[in-house]
Design an enzyme around this catalytic site. Structure first.
Site, PDB file in Angstrom:
ATOM      1  NE  ARG A 193      -3.634  -0.007   2.529  1.00 55.45           N
ATOM      2  CZ  ARG A 193      -4.042   0.299   3.750  1.00 55.45           C
ATOM      3  NH1 ARG A 193      -3.806  -0.501   4.755  1.00 55.45           N
ATOM      4  NH2 ARG A 193      -4.688   1.422   3.976  1.00 55.45           N
ATOM      5  CB  THR A 246       2.086 -11.861  13.616  1.00 59.67           C
ATOM      6  OG1 THR A 246       0.775 -12.254  14.047  1.00 59.67           O
ATOM      7  CG2 THR A 246       1.952 -10.599  12.800  1.00 59.67           C
ATOM      8  CG  ASN A 288      -2.170  -6.468  19.608  1.00 59.04           C
ATOM      9  OD1 ASN A 288      -1.227  -6.117  20.300  1.00 59.04           O
ATOM     10  ND2 ASN A 288      -2.094  -7.431  18.700  1.00 59.04           N
ATOM     11  NE  ARG A 309      41.931  41.757 -12.905  1.00 58.22           N
ATOM     12  CZ  ARG A 309      41.773  41.965 -11.601  1.00 58.22           C
ATOM     13  NH1 ARG A 309      41.005  41.177 -10.890  1.00 58.22           N
ATOM     14  NH2 ARG A 309      42.358  42.985 -11.023  1.00 58.22           N
TER      15      ARG A 309
HETATM   16  C1  UD1 Z   1      -1.529  -6.849  13.701  1.00 63.43           C
HETATM   17  C2  UD1 Z   1      -2.153  -7.594  14.873  1.00 63.43           C
HETATM   18  C3  UD1 Z   1      -3.339  -6.779  15.422  1.00 63.43           C
HETATM   19  C4  UD1 Z   1      -2.823  -5.399  15.835  1.00 63.43           C
HETATM   20  C5  UD1 Z   1      -2.117  -4.708  14.680  1.00 63.43           C
HETATM   21  C6  UD1 Z   1      -1.436  -3.460  15.189  1.00 63.43           C
HETATM   22  C7  UD1 Z   1      -1.876 -10.004  14.477  1.00 63.43           C
HETATM   23  C8  UD1 Z   1      -2.507 -11.225  13.991  1.00 63.43           C
HETATM   24  N1  UD1 Z   1      -2.611  -8.889  14.414  1.00 63.43           N
HETATM   25  O1  UD1 Z   1      -2.504  -6.762  12.675  1.00 63.43           O
HETATM   26  O2  UD1 Z   1      -3.907  -7.410  16.547  1.00 63.43           O
HETATM   27  O3  UD1 Z   1      -3.904  -4.592  16.295  1.00 63.43           O
HETATM   28  O4  UD1 Z   1      -1.086  -5.564  14.130  1.00 63.43           O
HETATM   29  O5  UD1 Z   1      -0.870  -2.738  14.115  1.00 63.43           O
HETATM   30  O6  UD1 Z   1      -0.734 -10.026  14.925  1.00 63.43           O
HETATM   31  N2  UD1 Z   1       4.448  -9.931   9.456  1.00 63.43           N
HETATM   32  C9  UD1 Z   1       5.430 -10.814   9.113  1.00 63.43           C
HETATM   33  N3  UD1 Z   1       5.084 -12.018   8.588  1.00 63.43           N
HETATM   34  C10 UD1 Z   1       3.783 -12.401   8.422  1.00 63.43           C
HETATM   35  C11 UD1 Z   1       2.778 -11.480   8.786  1.00 63.43           C
HETATM   36  C12 UD1 Z   1       3.140 -10.267   9.299  1.00 63.43           C
HETATM   37  O7  UD1 Z   1       6.614 -10.527   9.260  1.00 63.43           O
HETATM   38  O8  UD1 Z   1       3.561 -13.531   7.968  1.00 63.43           O
HETATM   39  C13 UD1 Z   1       4.833  -8.660  10.027  1.00 63.43           C
HETATM   40  C14 UD1 Z   1       4.486  -7.473   9.129  1.00 63.43           C
HETATM   41  O9  UD1 Z   1       5.582  -7.115   8.353  1.00 63.43           O
HETATM   42  C15 UD1 Z   1       4.175  -6.374  10.137  1.00 63.43           C
HETATM   43  C16 UD1 Z   1       3.657  -7.129  11.344  1.00 63.43           C
HETATM   44  O10 UD1 Z   1       4.121  -8.455  11.224  1.00 63.43           O
HETATM   45  O11 UD1 Z   1       5.348  -5.663  10.509  1.00 63.43           O
HETATM   46  C17 UD1 Z   1       2.139  -7.069  11.499  1.00 63.43           C
HETATM   47  O12 UD1 Z   1       1.504  -7.639  10.371  1.00 63.43           O
HETATM   48  P1  UD1 Z   1       0.222  -6.994   9.712  1.00 63.43           P
HETATM   49  O13 UD1 Z   1      -0.177  -7.835   8.567  1.00 63.43           O
HETATM   50  O14 UD1 Z   1       0.457  -5.535   9.498  1.00 63.43           O
HETATM   51  O15 UD1 Z   1      -0.849  -7.208  10.876  1.00 63.43           O
HETATM   52  P2  UD1 Z   1      -2.147  -6.347  11.150  1.00 63.43           P
HETATM   53  O16 UD1 Z   1      -3.262  -6.855  10.338  1.00 63.43           O
HETATM   54  O17 UD1 Z   1      -1.815  -4.911  11.080  1.00 63.43           O
END
Ligand code: UD1
Ligand code: MG
Length: 450
Positions: free
Chosen positions: A18, A84, A173, A426
């Protein structure tokens, strides 16, 4: 925190689509440094701490940035983006290292502070197995909701999986968590993927903790500290928050900032005593400003060391490698790069000074240009102490002007000038008495008027 060792795992395997950019999300900058660098700077440092980062495949630049900021970092690759909890397990070998506290943070939350990391660790010492950083969201849409009973956290419900009643909860969170190292791995390995996205959610750690008869709790912070960056608009918001913080810190430290809302600082800018920053000063990374320095309006400084009691600008551009000695003056429309100006040097008007060393007390006249580039290589100009370079001179490098030497205005200097010599290059001036009168008469006879 005394007595307990820590491991911080920073998750940075995000795609960042994004942002609509070819730069990985966490390498975008706020206040002159990457989002990732801000998080790594805030994470616990020093004895008894260790650091791991989880990056996506093909994210070598992210790993390199982490190493640059924290050479002690261990890098892990998450090959598939399965959530995550799955990302944290990529760093399983680091967790197995046995730190007392295991902290998890996201690489895209640059406003997080070192104090918050420490606050998060405190309940672990008191026996909690998991501590989650929470905040009250003005608009909780999209965040995981923290479901609490008394001081116990009972679950985190992701927005997509939440009921209407759960969505009404505004305690969210932030994404930063602290685990007791003794049970961290056991907890995270039990997390499944039975949710609407089919991902391994780290947030499900709370229910695992509860099922194991252990305790999970929440520490709250302000929303500004935990803003995650997903879009360019959010990046700009974070910049505004960070600038407000940096300006306030500079003001608190005694810097006079005439119009703070117009001044931009970098996270690593340092100030001496009695520094003044006038309107619209922009300071990039790597700048230190000495006691009593005045940076006049509309000046732009990057990687520059500004000595005590100096005057810079207005409209000065100081590029990387500039060092300005005590009492020196750089005036309007002067550009410097890789330039060492010793004490008391004056470059007051309209000059380019690049790859140059200027000895103490030298005066560089208006419009002086160091011609440092021949189309292939850069060359050095050396100007001795007390030299006087007349206005509109070009110094064609490599060239040395001796101490105390004079350069006549308008000269193009291509050969070295000895100490205390005069060099003039010059054409001799020609004077023709009455020429202008004769010229006008000729034109008048031909019927031309001025
Ligand atoms: C996550 C939290 C949510 C919280 C929010 C805060 C989870 C499931 N959800 O949601 O509760 O309110 O952050 O901003 O944790 N990432 C990886 N590998 C993956 C997935 C994610 O490294 O497979 C990293 C992303 O780069 C990012 C972070 O983990 O830095 C969070 O992932 P993102 O997909 O942004 O989670 P949210 O949906 O924002
Ligand atoms: Mg996110």
């Amino acid at each position: 925190m005394t007595g307990r060792t820590s491991l911080t795992i920073v998750l940075a395997a995000g795609e960042g689509t994004r942002m609509r950019s070819s730069t990985p999300k966490v390498l975008h900058q706020v206040a002159g440094q990457s989002l990732l660098a801000h998080v790594l700077d805030a994470a616990p440092h020093g004895a008894g701490t260790s650091l791991a980062i989880v990056v996506g495949p093909d994210h070598q630049p992210v790993a390199e940035e982490a190493k640059r900021v924290r050479p002690d970092v261990a890098t892990f690759v998450q090959r598939e983006r399965l959530g995550t909890a799955h990302a944290v397990l990529a760093a399983k070998a680091a967790i197995a290292g046995g730190a007392d506290d295991v902290l998890v943070a996201f690489g895209d939350t640059p406003l997080i502070s070192a104090e918050t990391f420490e606050r998060l660790r405190a309940p672990l010492k008191a026996g909690a197995a998991l501590v989650v950083l929470g905040f009250r969201a003005a608009d909780p849409t999209g965040y995981g909701r923290l479901l609490v009973e008394g001081d116990q956290l009972v679950a985190i419900r992701e927005h997509a999986d939440a009921t209407a009643a759960e969505r009404a909860v505004n305690l969210c969170n932030a994404g930063v968590m602290a685990f007791d190292g003794r049970t961290a791995l056991k907890i995270i390995e039990q997390i499944g993927c039975a949710n609407s996205k089919g991902e391994y959610y780290l947030t499900d750690a709370v229910e695992v903790v509860r099922a194991m008869g252990l305790q999970a709790t929440v520490i709250e912070t302000g929303e500004d500290e935990v803003r995650g960056i997903n879009t360019k608009a959010q990046l700009a918001e974070a910049e505004a928050i960070m600038q407000a913080r940096l300006r306030q810190a500079a003001l608190d430290a005694g810097v006079t900032i005439v119009a703070p809302e117009t001044v931009y600082l970098a996270a690593d800018t340092t100030f001496g005593k009695d520094v003044t920053l006038e309107h619209f000063v922009v300071i990039g990374p790597g700048v230190s400003i000495g006691d009593g320095a005045v940076i006049h309006a509309f000046s732009h400084l990057v990687q520059a060391t500004i000595g005590n009691n100096t005057s810079i600008g207005p409209y000065a551009r100081l590029r990387p490698g500039t060092s300005v000695g005590e009492g020196a003056r750089i005036g309007n429309f002067v550009e410097t790069k890789a330039a060492i100006l010793e004490a008391g040097v004056k470059v007051n008007h309209l000059s380019y000074i690049g790859d140059t060393h200027i000895g103490a007390g030298a005066n560089i006249g208006a419009g002086t240009i160091t011609c440092n580039y021949d189309g292939f290589n850069k060359h050095k100009t050396m100007i001795g102490a007390g030299a006087f370079v007349g206005s509109n001179s070009s110094l064609v490098a490599p060239v040395t002007i001796g101490a105390g030497a004079y350069i006549g205005s308008g000269s193009v200097i291509t050969r070295d000038v000895a100490d205390d010599a005069l060099a003039v290059e010059r054409s001799p001036q020609v004077a023709k008495e009455g020429w202008a009168t004769r010229f006008r008469d000729t034109k008048a006879r031909a019927g031309k008027s001025k």
